[in-house]
Scaffold this motif. Structure first.
Motif, PDB file in Angstrom:
ATOM      1  N   SER A  31       0.866  -1.182   0.000  1.00 56.91           N
ATOM      2  CA  SER A  31       0.000   0.000   0.000  1.00 56.91           C
ATOM      3  C   SER A  31       0.892   1.216   0.000  1.00 56.91           C
ATOM      4  N   PRO A  32       0.403   2.311  -0.513  1.00 56.88           N
ATOM      5  CA  PRO A  32       1.243   3.513  -0.593  1.00 56.88           C
ATOM      6  C   PRO A  32       1.718   3.943   0.792  1.00 56.88           C
ATOM      7  N   SER A  33       2.954   4.281   0.906  1.00 57.36           N
ATOM      8  CA  SER A  33       3.492   4.816   2.158  1.00 57.36           C
ATOM      9  C   SER A  33       3.389   6.329   2.130  1.00 57.36           C
ATOM     10  N   SER A  34       3.090   6.868   3.289  1.00 61.41           N
ATOM     11  CA  SER A  34       3.011   8.331   3.356  1.00 61.41           C
ATOM     12  C   SER A  34       4.404   8.918   3.192  1.00 61.41           C
ATOM     13  N   ALA A  35       4.468  10.057   2.554  1.00 58.60           N
ATOM     14  CA  ALA A  35       5.753  10.703   2.317  1.00 58.60           C
ATOM     15  C   ALA A  35       6.300  11.248   3.623  1.00 58.60           C
ATOM     16  N   PRO A  36       7.602  11.132   3.852  1.00 60.12           N
ATOM     17  CA  PRO A  36       8.185  11.694   5.075  1.00 60.12           C
ATOM     18  C   PRO A  36       7.878  13.175   5.177  1.00 60.12           C
ATOM     19  N   SER A  37       7.589  13.608   6.398  1.00 59.25           N
ATOM     20  CA  SER A  37       7.335  15.034   6.628  1.00 59.25           C
ATOM     21  C   SER A  37       8.341  15.553   7.625  1.00 59.25           C
ATOM     22  N   SER A  38       8.668  16.779   7.499  1.00 60.80           N
ATOM     23  CA  SER A  38       9.631  17.379   8.427  1.00 60.80           C
ATOM     24  C   SER A  38       9.258  18.818   8.675  1.00 60.80           C
ATOM     25  N   THR A  39       9.759  19.310   9.791  1.00 59.08           N
ATOM     26  CA  THR A  39       9.551  20.716  10.114  1.00 59.08           C
ATOM     27  C   THR A  39      10.884  21.427  10.009  1.00 59.08           C
ATOM     28  N   ALA A  40      10.842  22.643   9.536  1.00 62.80           N
ATOM     29  CA  ALA A  40      12.075  23.398   9.360  1.00 62.80           C
ATOM     30  C   ALA A  40      12.699  23.706  10.706  1.00 62.80           C
ATOM     31  N   SER A  41      14.018  23.655  10.761  1.00 58.89           N
ATOM     32  CA  SER A  41      14.724  24.002  11.989  1.00 58.89           C
ATOM     33  C   SER A  41      14.497  25.469  12.321  1.00 58.89           C
ATOM     34  N   ALA A  42      14.208  25.704  13.585  1.00 57.87           N
ATOM     35  CA  ALA A  42      14.007  27.087  14.014  1.00 57.87           C
ATOM     36  C   ALA A  42      15.337  27.825  14.002  1.00 57.87           C
ATOM     37  N   GLU A  43      15.301  29.081  13.613  1.00 53.55           N
ATOM     38  CA  GLU A  43      16.499  29.885  13.626  1.00 53.55           C
ATOM     39  C   GLU A  43      16.902  30.172  15.074  1.00 53.55           C
ATOM     40  N   PRO A  44      18.178  30.114  15.384  1.00 53.20           N
ATOM     41  CA  PRO A  44      18.604  30.448  16.748  1.00 53.20           C
ATOM     42  C   PRO A  44      18.283  31.903  17.052  1.00 53.20           C
ATOM     43  N   GLU A  45      17.846  32.127  18.256  1.00 52.77           N
ATOM     44  CA  GLU A  45      17.522  33.485  18.664  1.00 52.77           C
ATOM     45  C   GLU A  45      18.276  33.806  19.942  1.00 52.77           C
ATOM     46  N   VAL A  46      19.021  34.891  19.909  1.00 51.71           N
ATOM     47  CA  VAL A  46      19.773  35.345  21.065  1.00 51.71           C
ATOM     48  C   VAL A  46      19.313  36.746  21.418  1.00 51.71           C
ATOM     49  N   ASP A  47      18.873  36.934  22.641  1.00 52.66           N
ATOM     50  CA  ASP A  47      18.455  38.264  23.066  1.00 52.66           C
ATOM     51  C   ASP A  47      19.669  39.188  23.107  1.00 52.66           C
ATOM     52  N   PRO A  48      19.594  40.372  22.503  1.00 53.48           N
ATOM     53  CA  PRO A  48      20.729  41.298  22.531  1.00 53.48           C
ATOM     54  C   PRO A  48      21.126  41.635  23.969  1.00 53.48           C
ATOM     55  N   GLN A  49      22.412  41.784  24.189  1.00 53.71           N
ATOM     56  CA  GLN A  49      22.922  42.090  25.525  1.00 53.71           C
ATOM     57  C   GLN A  49      24.214  42.884  25.414  1.00 53.71           C
ATOM     58  N   LEU A  50      24.320  43.960  26.183  1.00 51.57           N
ATOM     59  CA  LEU A  50      25.553  44.717  26.323  1.00 51.57           C
ATOM     60  C   LEU A  50      26.167  44.399  27.679  1.00 51.57           C
ATOM     61  N   THR A  51      27.477  44.179  27.702  1.00 53.05           N
ATOM     62  CA  THR A  51      28.167  43.871  28.954  1.00 53.05           C
ATOM     63  C   THR A  51      29.314  44.845  29.155  1.00 53.05           C
ATOM     64  N   VAL A  52      29.402  45.387  30.376  1.00 56.42           N
ATOM     65  CA  VAL A  52      30.467  46.315  30.741  1.00 56.42           C
ATOM     66  C   VAL A  52      31.563  45.559  31.472  1.00 56.42           C
ATOM     67  N   THR A  53      32.809  45.737  31.037  1.00 52.69           N
ATOM     68  CA  THR A  53      33.942  45.144  31.731  1.00 52.69           C
ATOM     69  C   THR A  53      34.940  46.246  32.085  1.00 52.69           C
ATOM     70  N   LEU A  54      36.024  45.844  32.714  1.00 50.60           N
ATOM     71  CA  LEU A  54      37.080  46.807  32.998  1.00 50.60           C
ATOM     72  C   LEU A  54      37.794  47.261  31.729  1.00 50.60           C
ATOM     73  N   ASP A  55      37.727  46.425  30.689  1.00 52.84           N
ATOM     74  CA  ASP A  55      38.473  46.708  29.477  1.00 52.84           C
ATOM     75  C   ASP A  55      37.663  47.349  28.367  1.00 52.84           C
ATOM     76  N   GLY A  56      36.326  47.206  28.395  1.00 56.79           N
ATOM     77  CA  GLY A  56      35.505  47.762  27.329  1.00 56.79           C
ATOM     78  C   GLY A  56      34.078  47.267  27.395  1.00 56.79           C
ATOM     79  N   LEU A  57      33.464  47.173  26.224  1.00 56.02           N
ATOM     80  CA  LEU A  57      32.091  46.716  26.103  1.00 56.02           C
ATOM     81  C   LEU A  57      32.036  45.487  25.209  1.00 56.02           C
ATOM     82  N   THR A  58      31.053  44.609  25.498  1.00 50.33           N
ATOM     83  CA  THR A  58      30.776  43.445  24.669  1.00 50.33           C
ATOM     84  C   THR A  58      29.315  43.494  24.259  1.00 50.33           C
ATOM     85  N   PHE A  59      29.042  43.250  22.975  1.00 49.53           N
ATOM     86  CA  PHE A  59      27.670  43.204  22.484  1.00 49.53           C
ATOM     87  C   PHE A  59      27.419  41.834  21.883  1.00 49.53           C
ATOM     88  N   THR A  60      26.356  41.163  22.335  1.00 49.23           N
ATOM     89  CA  THR A  60      25.995  39.840  21.850  1.00 49.23           C
ATOM     90  C   THR A  60      24.597  39.862  21.263  1.00 49.23           C
TER      91      THR A  60
END
Length: 218
Positions: A31-60
């Motif tokens: 009997s016919p087999s159903s075609a494989p189905s897949s869901t697209a991988s979610a894009e990584p999401e990183v919340d923006p963040q500024l960090t203060v150090t003794l040497d400077g700033l970091t932005f992620t």
């Protein structure tokens, strides 16, 4: 007079569903087999963040992490322009009598950069809000404008001079690092240090400056 220094990735796996249907029979049948189905991988999401150090700033953010030191004012300003989408016009700082410092300030909502217009001296930052144009900003220890005195003391912050009590002082330091060829003005005979300065109103942080120091005379 004390001078302020011239301062997740969650992987989303695709789910593969495969089903097959068969019809009961003494004779094998297909009997016919159903075609494989897949869901697209979610894009990584990183919340923006500024960090203060003794040497400077970091932005992620989603693009990764960008760092800029106080020694490179142009890079520091470029980092903030990338993070916020804007670069405020500089405003000249009036020199004190007897000094020609060539200082100018760049002011965002929540943060100000003070830089040497000639690029010869390091810049520093003054944080005045828990966010910079809507982007959270904190120290490496997670301390922000709005943090409490208890938060600072838990991180081992200290009073700037020995005669002050950290439980009541209006200014506390954190992360001291010796700077060769300098002499501390608050601890004569000791090498000067740079540190992150926290200004408090009562028991709440209202301002963060990095880097600050105990050896400048301004």
């Amino acid at each position: 007079m004390r001078r302020r220094l011239l301062p997740v990735l969650v992987l989303a796996a695709s789910t593969l569903a495969f089903t097959a249907c068969t019809t009961p029979s003494s004779t094998p049948s297909s009997s016919p087999s159903s075609a494989p189905s897949s869901t697209a991988s979610a894009e990584p999401e990183v919340d923006p963040q500024l960090t203060v150090t003794l040497d400077g700033l970091t932005f992620t953010d989603d693009d990764g992490t960008t760092e800029a030191t106080f020694e490179d004012s142009d890079a520091l300003l470029s980092l903030l322009e990338k993070a916020t989408g804007e670069l405020p016009a500089p405003e000249a700082v009036e020199d004190m009598p007897g000094y020609e410092l060539n200082l100018e300030t760049y002011t965002w909502d929540g943060l100000q950069v003070t830089a040497d217009s000639t690029g010869e001296s390091p810049s520093w930052v003054t944080v005045t809000g828990a966010e910079v144009d809507g982007i959270p900003i904190a120290t490496e220890e997670g301390l922000t404008v709005g943090s409490t005195r208890a938060d600072l003391l838990a991180a081992e912050a200290w009073a700037l001079v020995d005669t002050e009590d950290p439980a009541t002082a209006t200014e506390l330091g954190l992360g001291g690092r010796e700077v060769p060829d300098t002499q501390s003005l608050t601890h004569p005979g000791s090498v000067g240090i740079i540190y992150v300065l926290f200004v408090l109103d009562g028991d709440e942080v209202t301002r963060i400056m990095s880097p600050s120091n105990d050896f400048s005379d301004l």
